[in-house]
Design a protein around this motif. Structure first.
Motif, PDB file in Angstrom:
ATOM      1  N   ASP A 234      -1.164 -10.674  -4.432  1.00  0.00           N
ATOM      2  CA  ASP A 234      -0.672 -11.528  -3.344  1.00  0.00           C
ATOM      3  C   ASP A 234      -0.402 -10.687  -2.103  1.00  0.00           C
ATOM      4  O   ASP A 234      -0.128  -9.484  -2.197  1.00  0.00           O
ATOM      5  CB  ASP A 234       0.631 -12.231  -3.762  1.00  0.00           C
ATOM      6  N   ALA A 235      -0.462 -11.345  -0.966  1.00  0.00           N
ATOM      7  CA  ALA A 235      -0.057 -10.671   0.267  1.00  0.00           C
ATOM      8  C   ALA A 235       1.442 -10.388   0.191  1.00  0.00           C
ATOM      9  O   ALA A 235       2.221 -11.197  -0.321  1.00  0.00           O
ATOM     10  CB  ALA A 235      -0.371 -11.555   1.465  1.00  0.00           C
ATOM     11  N   MET A 236       1.861  -9.226   0.659  1.00  0.00           N
ATOM     12  CA  MET A 236       3.260  -8.825   0.540  1.00  0.00           C
ATOM     13  C   MET A 236       3.985  -8.941   1.862  1.00  0.00           C
ATOM     14  O   MET A 236       3.413  -8.669   2.918  1.00  0.00           O
ATOM     15  CB  MET A 236       3.362  -7.362   0.071  1.00  0.00           C
ATOM     16  N   THR A 237       5.239  -9.328   1.752  1.00  0.00           N
ATOM     17  CA  THR A 237       6.103  -9.236   2.926  1.00  0.00           C
ATOM     18  C   THR A 237       6.444  -7.758   3.128  1.00  0.00           C
ATOM     19  O   THR A 237       6.298  -6.933   2.223  1.00  0.00           O
ATOM     20  CB  THR A 237       7.398 -10.027   2.713  1.00  0.00           C
ATOM     21  N   THR A 238       6.917  -7.443   4.311  1.00  0.00           N
ATOM     22  CA  THR A 238       7.349  -6.072   4.576  1.00  0.00           C
ATOM     23  C   THR A 238       8.470  -5.675   3.626  1.00  0.00           C
ATOM     24  O   THR A 238       8.527  -4.542   3.142  1.00  0.00           O
ATOM     25  CB  THR A 238       7.825  -5.943   6.034  1.00  0.00           C
ATOM     26  N   TRP A 239       9.356  -6.620   3.341  1.00  0.00           N
ATOM     27  CA  TRP A 239      10.472  -6.358   2.431  1.00  0.00           C
ATOM     28  C   TRP A 239       9.966  -6.015   1.027  1.00  0.00           C
ATOM     29  O   TRP A 239      10.411  -5.042   0.424  1.00  0.00           O
ATOM     30  CB  TRP A 239      11.377  -7.594   2.375  1.00  0.00           C
ATOM     31  N   SER A 266      -9.724  -1.548  -5.716  1.00  0.00           N
ATOM     32  CA  SER A 266      -9.740  -0.101  -5.848  1.00  0.00           C
ATOM     33  C   SER A 266      -8.585   0.447  -5.018  1.00  0.00           C
ATOM     34  O   SER A 266      -7.961  -0.279  -4.230  1.00  0.00           O
ATOM     35  CB  SER A 266     -11.068   0.467  -5.341  1.00  0.00           C
ATOM     36  N   MET A 267      -8.298   1.733  -5.154  1.00  0.00           N
ATOM     37  CA  MET A 267      -7.221   2.316  -4.355  1.00  0.00           C
ATOM     38  C   MET A 267      -7.503   2.184  -2.861  1.00  0.00           C
ATOM     39  O   MET A 267      -6.592   1.886  -2.073  1.00  0.00           O
ATOM     40  CB  MET A 267      -7.026   3.786  -4.734  1.00  0.00           C
ATOM     41  N   ALA A 268      -8.751   2.400  -2.457  1.00  0.00           N
ATOM     42  CA  ALA A 268      -9.103   2.294  -1.034  1.00  0.00           C
ATOM     43  C   ALA A 268      -8.909   0.874  -0.538  1.00  0.00           C
ATOM     44  O   ALA A 268      -8.385   0.641   0.564  1.00  0.00           O
ATOM     45  CB  ALA A 268     -10.547   2.744  -0.815  1.00  0.00           C
ATOM     46  N   GLU A 269      -9.307  -0.093  -1.363  1.00  0.00           N
ATOM     47  CA  GLU A 269      -9.145  -1.503  -0.983  1.00  0.00           C
ATOM     48  C   GLU A 269      -7.674  -1.895  -0.970  1.00  0.00           C
ATOM     49  O   GLU A 269      -7.242  -2.677  -0.110  1.00  0.00           O
ATOM     50  CB  GLU A 269      -9.923  -2.386  -1.959  1.00  0.00           C
ATOM     51  N   LEU A 270      -6.901  -1.361  -1.910  1.00  0.00           N
ATOM     52  CA  LEU A 270      -5.473  -1.680  -1.943  1.00  0.00           C
ATOM     53  C   LEU A 270      -4.772  -1.152  -0.692  1.00  0.00           C
ATOM     54  O   LEU A 270      -3.890  -1.811  -0.145  1.00  0.00           O
ATOM     55  CB  LEU A 270      -4.821  -1.083  -3.186  1.00  0.00           C
ATOM     56  N   GLN A 271      -5.183   0.013  -0.224  1.00  0.00           N
ATOM     57  CA  GLN A 271      -4.577   0.561   0.987  1.00  0.00           C
ATOM     58  C   GLN A 271      -4.805  -0.377   2.167  1.00  0.00           C
ATOM     59  O   GLN A 271      -3.881  -0.636   2.943  1.00  0.00           O
ATOM     60  CB  GLN A 271      -5.141   1.951   1.296  1.00  0.00           C
ATOM     61  N   ASP A 272      -6.011  -0.904   2.300  1.00  0.00           N
ATOM     62  CA  ASP A 272      -6.291  -1.864   3.380  1.00  0.00           C
ATOM     63  C   ASP A 272      -5.450  -3.125   3.203  1.00  0.00           C
ATOM     64  O   ASP A 272      -4.945  -3.690   4.185  1.00  0.00           O
ATOM     65  CB  ASP A 272      -7.777  -2.232   3.385  1.00  0.00           C
ATOM     66  N   HIS A 273      -5.300  -3.553   1.943  1.00  0.00           N
ATOM     67  CA  HIS A 273      -4.526  -4.759   1.657  1.00  0.00           C
ATOM     68  C   HIS A 273      -3.050  -4.565   2.019  1.00  0.00           C
ATOM     69  O   HIS A 273      -2.429  -5.454   2.618  1.00  0.00           O
ATOM     70  CB  HIS A 273      -4.668  -5.110   0.177  1.00  0.00           C
ATOM     71  N   LEU A 274      -2.499  -3.417   1.654  1.00  0.00           N
ATOM     72  CA  LEU A 274      -1.086  -3.159   1.920  1.00  0.00           C
ATOM     73  C   LEU A 274      -0.796  -2.928   3.402  1.00  0.00           C
ATOM     74  O   LEU A 274       0.349  -3.044   3.840  1.00  0.00           O
ATOM     75  CB  LEU A 274      -0.623  -1.934   1.130  1.00  0.00           C
ATOM     76  N   ALA A 275      -1.829  -2.592   4.159  1.00  0.00           N
ATOM     77  CA  ALA A 275      -1.635  -2.296   5.583  1.00  0.00           C
ATOM     78  C   ALA A 275      -1.336  -3.546   6.403  1.00  0.00           C
ATOM     79  O   ALA A 275      -0.825  -3.451   7.525  1.00  0.00           O
ATOM     80  CB  ALA A 275      -2.858  -1.587   6.146  1.00  0.00           C
ATOM     81  N   VAL A 278       2.282 -10.300   5.475  1.00  0.00           N
ATOM     82  CA  VAL A 278       2.020 -11.744   5.447  1.00  0.00           C
ATOM     83  C   VAL A 278       1.954 -12.357   6.841  1.00  0.00           C
ATOM     84  O   VAL A 278       1.377 -13.436   7.036  1.00  0.00           O
ATOM     85  CB  VAL A 278       3.095 -12.477   4.610  1.00  0.00           C
ATOM     86  N   ARG A 279       2.513 -11.683   7.832  1.00  0.00           N
ATOM     87  CA  ARG A 279       2.464 -12.200   9.209  1.00  0.00           C
ATOM     88  C   ARG A 279       1.201 -11.742   9.946  1.00  0.00           C
ATOM     89  O   ARG A 279       0.976 -12.113  11.086  1.00  0.00           O
ATOM     90  CB  ARG A 279       3.699 -11.742   9.991  1.00  0.00           C
ATOM     91  N   GLY A 280       0.420 -10.911   9.256  1.00  0.00           N
ATOM     92  CA  GLY A 280      -0.803 -10.434   9.883  1.00  0.00           C
ATOM     93  C   GLY A 280      -0.623  -9.151  10.665  1.00  0.00           C
ATOM     94  O   GLY A 280      -1.574  -8.672  11.302  1.00  0.00           O
ATOM     95  N   ASP A 281       0.574  -8.566  10.632  1.00  0.00           N
ATOM     96  CA  ASP A 281       0.819  -7.310  11.342  1.00  0.00           C
ATOM     97  C   ASP A 281       0.163  -6.153  10.590  1.00  0.00           C
ATOM     98  O   ASP A 281       0.229  -6.070   9.358  1.00  0.00           O
ATOM     99  CB  ASP A 281       2.323  -7.046  11.465  1.00  0.00           C
ATOM    100  N   SER A 282      -0.438  -5.243  11.321  1.00  0.00           N
ATOM    101  CA  SER A 282      -1.095  -4.082  10.719  1.00  0.00           C
ATOM    102  C   SER A 282      -0.147  -2.879  10.746  1.00  0.00           C
ATOM    103  O   SER A 282       0.351  -2.496  11.805  1.00  0.00           O
ATOM    104  CB  SER A 282      -2.387  -3.746  11.471  1.00  0.00           C
ATOM    105  N   VAL A 285       0.278   3.160   8.565  1.00  0.00           N
ATOM    106  CA  VAL A 285       1.048   4.343   8.189  1.00  0.00           C
ATOM    107  C   VAL A 285       1.888   4.064   6.947  1.00  0.00           C
ATOM    108  O   VAL A 285       1.943   4.890   6.014  1.00  0.00           O
ATOM    109  CB  VAL A 285       1.955   4.806   9.351  1.00  0.00           C
ATOM    110  N   LYS A 286       2.530   2.911   6.913  1.00  0.00           N
ATOM    111  CA  LYS A 286       3.338   2.564   5.742  1.00  0.00           C
ATOM    112  C   LYS A 286       2.465   2.392   4.508  1.00  0.00           C
ATOM    113  O   LYS A 286       2.850   2.779   3.394  1.00  0.00           O
ATOM    114  CB  LYS A 286       4.149   1.298   6.021  1.00  0.00           C
ATOM    115  N   ALA A 287       1.283   1.812   4.683  1.00  0.00           N
ATOM    116  CA  ALA A 287       0.361   1.658   3.561  1.00  0.00           C
ATOM    117  C   ALA A 287      -0.079   3.025   3.043  1.00  0.00           C
ATOM    118  O   ALA A 287      -0.185   3.239   1.830  1.00  0.00           O
ATOM    119  CB  ALA A 287      -0.848   0.833   3.989  1.00  0.00           C
ATOM    120  N   SER A 288      -0.332   3.939   3.943  1.00  0.00           N
ATOM    121  CA  SER A 288      -0.749   5.294   3.544  1.00  0.00           C
ATOM    122  C   SER A 288       0.339   5.988   2.740  1.00  0.00           C
ATOM    123  O   SER A 288       0.054   6.698   1.763  1.00  0.00           O
ATOM    124  CB  SER A 288      -1.096   6.125   4.783  1.00  0.00           C
TER     125      SER A 288
END
Length: 312
Positions: A234-239, A266-275, A278-282, A285-288
């Motif tokens: 699922d898409a994650m909130t910042t919290w 994959s790990m690379a895809e998860l990094q993009d997902h976590l970046a 839910v509000r669409g903000d990119s 750095v936090k994902a990395s």
């Protein structure tokens, strides 16, 4: 409830019972185990002690017969054993091999705690992981070998990264992680916490209302071995990303606690997902930062193959 030996003592006092009683005791004393016990302890038992212990000898004989027939006994799951107690014959009850094994298996199951995980993980094992010609693939075999190696080499005093298993739905990722948890419990006696991460986030959100979020989060992050299932589903909130997942991963990295993951990414895809929250903000750095911790805690293995759930 009266004990069997006390009941026997009362019966012995009844009139006209002596001949039948003596015949019965003659049979009891001929029992090979009772005869061996009396011979072994001949120097420790006076004739009077043997006379006083006849009711105990009968209790042992009677209960042993019930056990051999599989009939309910005075202490189900326990077998009688003759002992000397303060110079007197007594009967104690010890757990049967069957009961000991049942208790051992129950203990193993208690070592694997699950939060919103499917029931099939309770009995997951390497032996039932599909490796037949129809379903085996190079990637599934590689993941299985890595799982077997982890269990064999695991030591609480020597950090070993867990596995990050990724692949499409139904290829056996969760099952394999369940097998690892069960085998670690059986072989090493180490507890594992398995949780479906999206459901756990919902539970954590509800815990805020009950003012016990910190307690639950501590229990998870400090688990000797932790499995985070379906991460990135699922898409994650910042919290959820920073205050739940980030806190768990930071603690486990610092304490070098084995952590396992399953994901469709994959790990690379998860990094993009976590970046992206839910509000669409990119927030790359936090994902990395999160991925640095995941990469420290685990090693990536793809699992490709047929949908095993369709196999049924």
């Amino acid at each position: 409830m009266k004990s069997l030996s006390k009941t026997m003592s009362e019966i012995m006092k009844q009139q006209n019972f002596e001949p039948a009683y003596r015949q019965m005791m003659s049979q009891v004393l001929k029992d090979p185990e009772i005869a061996a016990f009396l011979k072994k302890n001949a120097q420790n038992l006076s004739p009077q002690a043997i006379d006083r212990g006849e009711a105990k000898l009968y209790e042992y004989y009677h209960e042993k017969q019930l056990v051999s027939k599989g009939t309910a006994t005075v202490a189900p799951g326990y077998s009688p054993q003759l002992v000397i107690n303060a110079g007197q014959i007594d009967v104690t009850y010890v757990p049967t091999k069957k009961l000991i094994e049942q208790q051992h298996q129950a203990h193993i199951k208690r070592l694997v705690s699950s939060i919103n995980m499917p029931k099939f993980i309770r009995n997951a094992s390497f032996d039932h992981f599909y490796i037949d010609d129809t379903h085996q693939t190079e990637t599934r075999n590689a993941a299985l070998n890595a799982a077997l190696d982890f269990v064999e080499q695991y030591s609480a005093s020597d950090f070993r990264p867990g596995l990050y298993l990724y692949g499409r739905f139904g290829v056996g990722k969760t099952y394999l992680l369940g097998a690892i948890a069960n085998e670690i419990a059986r072989q090493k006696g180490v507890a594992t916490t398995m949780m479906h991460f999206p459901s756990f986030v919902v539970e954590m959100r509800n815990s805020i209302k009950n003012n016990n979020l910190g307690q639950k989060l501590d229990a998870v992050k400090k688990a000797p071995i932790l499995v985070l299932d379906d991460i990135g589903a699922d898409a994650m909130t910042t919290w959820a990303r920073d205050d739940i997942l980030g806190v768990i991963l930071e603690y486990r990295m610092q304490e070098e606690l084995p952590t396992f993951f399953s994901s469709n990414f994959s790990m690379a895809e998860l990094q993009d997902h976590l970046a992206v929250n839910v509000r669409g903000d990119s927030e790359p750095v936090k994902a990395s930062r999160l991925m640095e911790r995941i990469k420290f805690l685990s090693r990536e293995y793809e699992m490709a193959g047929a949908n095993l759930r369709e196999k049924g």
